[in-house]
Design a protein around this motif. Structure first.
Motif, PDB file in Angstrom:
ATOM      1  N   HIS A   1       1.570 -10.770   5.991  1.00 47.15           N
ATOM      2  CA  HIS A   1       2.418  -9.949   5.122  1.00 47.15           C
ATOM      3  C   HIS A   1       3.268 -10.830   4.219  1.00 47.15           C
ATOM      4  CE1 HIS A   1       5.786  -7.378   3.882  1.00 47.15           C
ATOM      5  NE2 HIS A   1       4.865  -6.440   3.849  1.00 47.15           N
ATOM      6  N   ALA A   2       3.840 -11.891   4.785  1.00 49.10           N
ATOM      7  CA  ALA A   2       4.679 -12.784   3.981  1.00 49.10           C
ATOM      8  C   ALA A   2       3.875 -13.453   2.866  1.00 49.10           C
ATOM      9  CB  ALA A   2       5.317 -13.840   4.885  1.00 49.10           C
ATOM     10  N   ARG A   3       2.586 -13.706   3.130  1.00 51.19           N
ATOM     11  CA  ARG A   3       1.736 -14.325   2.106  1.00 51.19           C
ATOM     12  C   ARG A   3       1.199 -13.316   1.102  1.00 51.19           C
ATOM     13  NH1 ARG A   3      -1.046 -16.365   6.946  1.00 51.19           N
ATOM     14  NH2 ARG A   3      -0.094 -18.339   7.585  1.00 51.19           N
ATOM     15  N   GLY A   4       1.336 -12.035   1.422  1.00 54.97           N
ATOM     16  CA  GLY A   4       0.800 -11.007   0.531  1.00 54.97           C
ATOM     17  C   GLY A   4      -0.674 -10.756   0.716  1.00 54.97           C
ATOM     18  N   THR A   5      -1.237 -11.208   1.859  1.00 54.42           N
ATOM     19  CA  THR A   5      -2.675 -11.023   2.088  1.00 54.42           C
ATOM     20  C   THR A   5      -2.965  -9.861   3.038  1.00 54.42           C
ATOM     21  OG1 THR A   5      -2.626 -12.642   3.900  1.00 54.42           O
ATOM     22  CG2 THR A   5      -3.139 -13.460   1.685  1.00 54.42           C
ATOM     23  N   ALA A   6      -1.936  -9.237   3.603  1.00 49.93           N
ATOM     24  CA  ALA A   6      -2.138  -8.104   4.511  1.00 49.93           C
ATOM     25  C   ALA A   6      -2.026  -6.802   3.746  1.00 49.93           C
ATOM     26  CB  ALA A   6      -1.094  -8.133   5.627  1.00 49.93           C
ATOM     27  N   PRO A   7      -2.769  -5.784   4.172  1.00 54.36           N
ATOM     28  CA  PRO A   7      -2.625  -4.478   3.505  1.00 54.36           C
ATOM     29  C   PRO A   7      -1.239  -3.911   3.759  1.00 54.36           C
ATOM     30  CG  PRO A   7      -3.937  -4.275   5.509  1.00 54.36           C
ATOM     31  CD  PRO A   7      -3.732  -5.741   5.275  1.00 54.36           C
ATOM     32  N   GLY A   8      -0.718  -3.278   2.755  1.00 53.59           N
ATOM     33  CA  GLY A   8       0.600  -2.666   2.870  1.00 53.59           C
ATOM     34  C   GLY A   8       0.764  -1.625   1.786  1.00 53.59           C
ATOM     35  N   ARG A   9       1.691  -0.754   1.980  1.00 53.28           N
ATOM     36  CA  ARG A   9       1.858   0.329   1.005  1.00 53.28           C
ATOM     37  C   ARG A   9       3.319   0.730   0.986  1.00 53.28           C
ATOM     38  NH1 ARG A   9      -2.076   2.681   2.411  1.00 53.28           N
ATOM     39  NH2 ARG A   9      -3.418   2.075   0.694  1.00 53.28           N
ATOM     40  N   ILE A  10       3.902   0.852  -0.164  1.00 55.84           N
ATOM     41  CA  ILE A  10       5.287   1.299  -0.299  1.00 55.84           C
ATOM     42  C   ILE A  10       5.263   2.782  -0.625  1.00 55.84           C
ATOM     43  CG2 ILE A  10       7.454   1.008  -1.560  1.00 55.84           C
ATOM     44  CD1 ILE A  10       6.558  -1.896  -2.139  1.00 55.84           C
ATOM     45  N   ILE A  11       5.757   3.584   0.312  1.00 56.34           N
ATOM     46  CA  ILE A  11       5.731   5.037   0.163  1.00 56.34           C
ATOM     47  C   ILE A  11       7.003   5.487  -0.556  1.00 56.34           C
ATOM     48  CG2 ILE A  11       5.616   7.233   1.396  1.00 56.34           C
ATOM     49  CD1 ILE A  11       3.069   5.539   1.585  1.00 56.34           C
ATOM     50  N   THR A  12       6.832   6.357  -1.519  1.00 53.31           N
ATOM     51  CA  THR A  12       7.977   6.774  -2.333  1.00 53.31           C
ATOM     52  C   THR A  12       8.310   8.264  -2.222  1.00 53.31           C
ATOM     53  OG1 THR A  12       6.504   7.115  -4.224  1.00 53.31           O
ATOM     54  CG2 THR A  12       7.580   4.955  -4.035  1.00 53.31           C
ATOM     55  N   GLY A  13       7.408   9.072  -1.712  1.00 54.85           N
ATOM     56  CA  GLY A  13       7.705  10.505  -1.648  1.00 54.85           C
ATOM     57  C   GLY A  13       6.742  11.233  -0.743  1.00 54.85           C
ATOM     58  N   GLY A  14       7.042  12.507  -0.490  1.00 58.42           N
ATOM     59  CA  GLY A  14       6.165  13.305   0.343  1.00 58.42           C
ATOM     60  C   GLY A  14       6.481  14.781   0.222  1.00 58.42           C
ATOM     61  N   LYS A  15       5.455  15.597   0.457  1.00 60.09           N
ATOM     62  CA  LYS A  15       5.618  17.051   0.424  1.00 60.09           C
ATOM     63  C   LYS A  15       4.571  17.670   1.341  1.00 60.09           C
ATOM     64  CE  LYS A  15       7.553  20.807  -1.301  1.00 60.09           C
ATOM     65  NZ  LYS A  15       8.998  21.105  -1.105  1.00 60.09           N
ATOM     66  N   GLY A  16       5.030  18.489   2.282  1.00 58.99           N
ATOM     67  CA  GLY A  16       4.096  19.112   3.208  1.00 58.99           C
ATOM     68  C   GLY A  16       3.431  18.072   4.080  1.00 58.99           C
TER      69      GLY A  16
ATOM     70  N   ARG B   1       3.712   3.970  -4.341  1.00 55.91           N
ATOM     71  CA  ARG B   1       4.236   3.494  -5.623  1.00 55.91           C
ATOM     72  C   ARG B   1       3.167   3.370  -6.699  1.00 55.91           C
ATOM     73  NH1 ARG B   1       6.622  -1.074  -6.597  1.00 55.91           N
ATOM     74  NH2 ARG B   1       8.232  -0.196  -7.920  1.00 55.91           N
ATOM     75  N   ASP B   2       1.892   3.403  -6.271  1.00 59.88           N
ATOM     76  CA  ASP B   2       0.812   3.364  -7.247  1.00 59.88           C
ATOM     77  C   ASP B   2       0.414   4.761  -7.710  1.00 59.88           C
ATOM     78  OD1 ASP B   2       0.512   0.514  -7.059  1.00 59.88           O
ATOM     79  OD2 ASP B   2      -0.449   0.841  -5.122  1.00 59.88           O
ATOM     80  N   GLY B   3       1.113   5.779  -7.197  1.00 64.10           N
ATOM     81  CA  GLY B   3       0.803   7.140  -7.580  1.00 64.10           C
ATOM     82  C   GLY B   3      -0.292   7.794  -6.764  1.00 64.10           C
ATOM     83  N   ASN B   4      -0.720   7.143  -5.685  1.00 64.34           N
ATOM     84  CA  ASN B   4      -1.764   7.715  -4.848  1.00 64.34           C
ATOM     85  C   ASN B   4      -1.179   8.768  -3.904  1.00 64.34           C
ATOM     86  OD1 ASN B   4      -4.022   5.871  -5.657  1.00 64.34           O
ATOM     87  ND2 ASN B   4      -2.616   4.340  -4.823  1.00 64.34           N
ATOM     88  N   LYS B   5      -1.841   9.907  -3.859  1.00 63.86           N
ATOM     89  CA  LYS B   5      -1.435  11.000  -2.971  1.00 63.86           C
ATOM     90  C   LYS B   5      -2.363  11.000  -1.761  1.00 63.86           C
ATOM     91  CE  LYS B   5      -0.696  16.035  -2.933  1.00 63.86           C
ATOM     92  NZ  LYS B   5      -0.829  17.285  -3.727  1.00 63.86           N
ATOM     93  N   LEU B   6      -1.770  10.896  -0.559  1.00 61.61           N
ATOM     94  CA  LEU B   6      -2.538  10.742   0.670  1.00 61.61           C
ATOM     95  C   LEU B   6      -2.169  11.830   1.668  1.00 61.61           C
ATOM     96  CD1 LEU B   6      -1.828   6.918   1.021  1.00 61.61           C
ATOM     97  CD2 LEU B   6      -3.976   7.913   0.225  1.00 61.61           C
ATOM     98  N   LEU B   7      -3.173  12.461   2.265  1.00 60.67           N
ATOM     99  CA  LEU B   7      -2.927  13.422   3.333  1.00 60.67           C
ATOM    100  C   LEU B   7      -2.620  12.632   4.604  1.00 60.67           C
ATOM    101  CD1 LEU B   7      -5.045  16.590   4.116  1.00 60.67           C
ATOM    102  CD2 LEU B   7      -3.823  15.309   5.863  1.00 60.67           C
ATOM    103  N   ASP B   8      -1.414  12.801   5.108  1.00 59.86           N
ATOM    104  CA  ASP B   8      -0.982  12.028   6.273  1.00 59.86           C
ATOM    105  C   ASP B   8      -1.380  12.771   7.542  1.00 59.86           C
ATOM    106  OD1 ASP B   8       0.168  10.479   8.175  1.00 59.86           O
ATOM    107  OD2 ASP B   8       2.243  10.828   7.564  1.00 59.86           O
ATOM    108  N   ALA B   9      -2.506  12.390   8.111  1.00 62.99           N
ATOM    109  CA  ALA B   9      -3.024  13.049   9.307  1.00 62.99           C
ATOM    110  C   ALA B   9      -2.462  12.446  10.589  1.00 62.99           C
ATOM    111  CB  ALA B   9      -4.547  12.988   9.325  1.00 62.99           C
ATOM    112  N   PHE B  10      -1.396  11.648  10.459  1.00 68.13           N
ATOM    113  CA  PHE B  10      -0.727  11.131  11.653  1.00 68.13           C
ATOM    114  C   PHE B  10       0.777  11.363  11.610  1.00 68.13           C
ATOM    115  CE2 PHE B  10       0.046   8.404  15.280  1.00 68.13           C
ATOM    116  CZ  PHE B  10      -1.080   8.625  16.051  1.00 68.13           C
ATOM    117  N   ALA B  11       1.247  12.172  10.653  1.00 68.79           N
ATOM    118  CA  ALA B  11       2.681  12.504  10.570  1.00 68.79           C
ATOM    119  C   ALA B  11       3.542  11.249  10.687  1.00 68.79           C
ATOM    120  CB  ALA B  11       3.066  13.513  11.654  1.00 68.79           C
TER     121      ALA B  11
END
Length: 459
Positions: free
Chosen positions: A29-44, A50-60
């Motif tokens: 993560h510190a090197r920037g080689t691990a997958p990661g995602r900055i979440i900015t919002g949610g509904k339902g 932050r890239d504008g991707n909308k994902l169905l969160d099937a793990f709440a």
């Protein structure tokens, strides 16, 4: 759906350079080689990054956003309370209206033999409280030798020193000097992982009970304080107990004067289709650990629910020795309590327990229809809205994939298809525990993504 590369901007750099993440490959993560995602919002049941991707969160998130994202009722309750009284301590009998009201609401929902609730901040600290009070209970009864705690392999009860010792997953022990002395573990109650493939389910249940009895006898019943278990296992693989398991465990504990701690952090407040997992499986716990669904994770809050028989001894102990010497600065925090009040109201108003009861079988059926015929699917299991799909190289001859090889790949493939599932540890298990407000149409989206991801990874 194709995800855009993560934005290489200032806040992503701050994340790499300053924030130590939980349960994350630290150096990657510190090197920037691990997958990661900055979440900015949610509904339902959806979140947005932050890239504008909308994902169905099937793990709440971590099976905790039970009421779903974007609930203004909870957010408004937090804001109103923060403006009115953001904090005052609960020491020396001080109280605040939200914590007192929430305590009443929790106890109204708890089994009838439970007496009081103590509020903390996380499931880990609640299990710390429960173990400490269980030890205190036996000291007050003149039985100080009863200090050992029995848990189960693959259980998850937190990641502190005591709670990490209760946890039965190797990664939480290795290189941390855990488990501490006095913490014991019995076999995981999962038929797929039975020690002898020729065992029937009845024989496996007999084996589990005989192993527990044997451990108690070997250690000495007068040294065993408590047994802790999740009504249905969570992080260890979303594992419902064998039929009849809890009734037989309870009989053993009662006979040997051993307390039962029911860790309801995942199963509490509707996840199984009942208000508590203890209700669902007929447990009679002395302590219940609650967190996650208590506030739908809109604010940190946990609870230790204490039975009447334990509370009676604590009362006598206070009369004999003075105040209970236990407390956290943020115990009974008014903002967390305000979030809890709003959450429990939503659970009732939206019928979320009933939706979990009704939608859980549909989730199980949909995932079974999607991948149940795949030759590498060993088991599809679950209770309520917690379902797991476990993969093996060859289920017919018992050949396992290397741990965490296939499961993470399928989870990653599902994310690329717009659905978040969770790769569970020490196996190849893809877990599903969506918000309790999920609809059948949304479940169909999850099942379609699982099927596509499975066929992508396992041709």
């Amino acid at each position: 759906m194709t995800l855009d590369p993560r934005l290489n901007d200032e806040i992503a750099a701050w994340d790499r350079d300053h924030l130590l993440h939980p349960t994350t490959h630290t150096s990657n993560h510190a090197r920037g080689t691990a997958p990661g995602r900055i979440i900015t919002g949610g509904k339902g049941v959806y979140v947005t990054d932050r890239d504008g991707n909308k994902l169905l969160d099937a793990f709440a998130a971590l099976y905790c956003v039970n009421a779903g994202y974007g609930r203004t009722e909870i957010a408004d309750a937090i804001s109103e309370q923060a403006h009115k009284l953001a904090y005052f301590h609960a020491f020396a009998g001080h109280g605040n209206e939200p914590a007192i009201t929430l305590a009443k609401m929790v106890m109204d929902r708890a089994p009838d033999h439970m007496a009081r609730v103590y509020f903390g901040l996380s499931g880990s600290d609640a299990n710390e409280t429960n173990v400490k009070l269980a030890l205190h209970y036996n000291i007050l009864r003149g039985k100080p030798a009863k200090r050992k705690i029995i848990s189960r392999w693959r259980a998850y009860h937190g990641s502190g020193l005591v709670s990490g010792s209760l946890t039965g997953l190797a990664a939480y022990h290795a290189r941390f000097h855990l488990p501490l002395d006095g913490f014991l573990h019995t076999h995981c109650p999962h038929y797929l992982r039975r020690p002898d493939p020729d065992m029937t389910q009845a024989q496996f249940l007999d084996f589990l009970i005989e192993e527990l009895e044997g451990m108690i006898e070997a250690e000495g019943p007068k040294t065993i304080c408590a047994f802790i278990g999740e009504p249905a296992m969570g992080t260890g693989g979303l594992i419902p107990p064998p039929d009849g398991y809890w009734a037989r465990v309870q009989e053993v504990l009662d006979r040997h004067d051993i307390l039962l701690i029911a860790d309801e952090v995942v199963t509490g407040f509707g996840r199984t289709g009942s208000m508590f997992g203890s209700d669902h499986y007929g447990l009679r716990p002395d302590f219940m650990t609650i967190a996650k669904g208590l506030t739908s994770a809109y604010a940190p809050l946990s609870g230790s629910i204490i039975s009447q028989r334990v509370f009676d001894v604590l009362m006598q102990g206070a009369d004999d020795f003075g105040p209970l010497a236990h407390g956290w600065t943020y115990s009974a925090h008014p903002i967390g309590a305000a979030a809890g009040i709003a959450t429990l109201k939503l659970i009732d108003d939206l019928g979320l327990v009933e939706n979990a009861r009704d939608s859980g079988p549909y989730l199980l059926e949909a995932l079974t229809a999607a991948v149940g015929d795949h030759p590498s699917v060993a088991e599809i299991r679950g209770v309520g809205l917690m379902v797991a799909v476990e993969f093996m190289e060859n289920p017919a001859n018992g050949a396992w994939f290397p741990p965490m090889s296939v499961g993470p790949q399928i989870s990653d493939a599902m994310t690329r298809l717009g659905v978040i599932a969770r790769a569970m540890p020490e196996g190849n298990i893809v877990g599903f525990a969506p918000p309790l407000c999920i609809t059948r149409e949304e479940i169909d989206i999850v099942a379609k993504a699982l099927r596509a991801a499975t066929h992508e990874v396992l041709l």
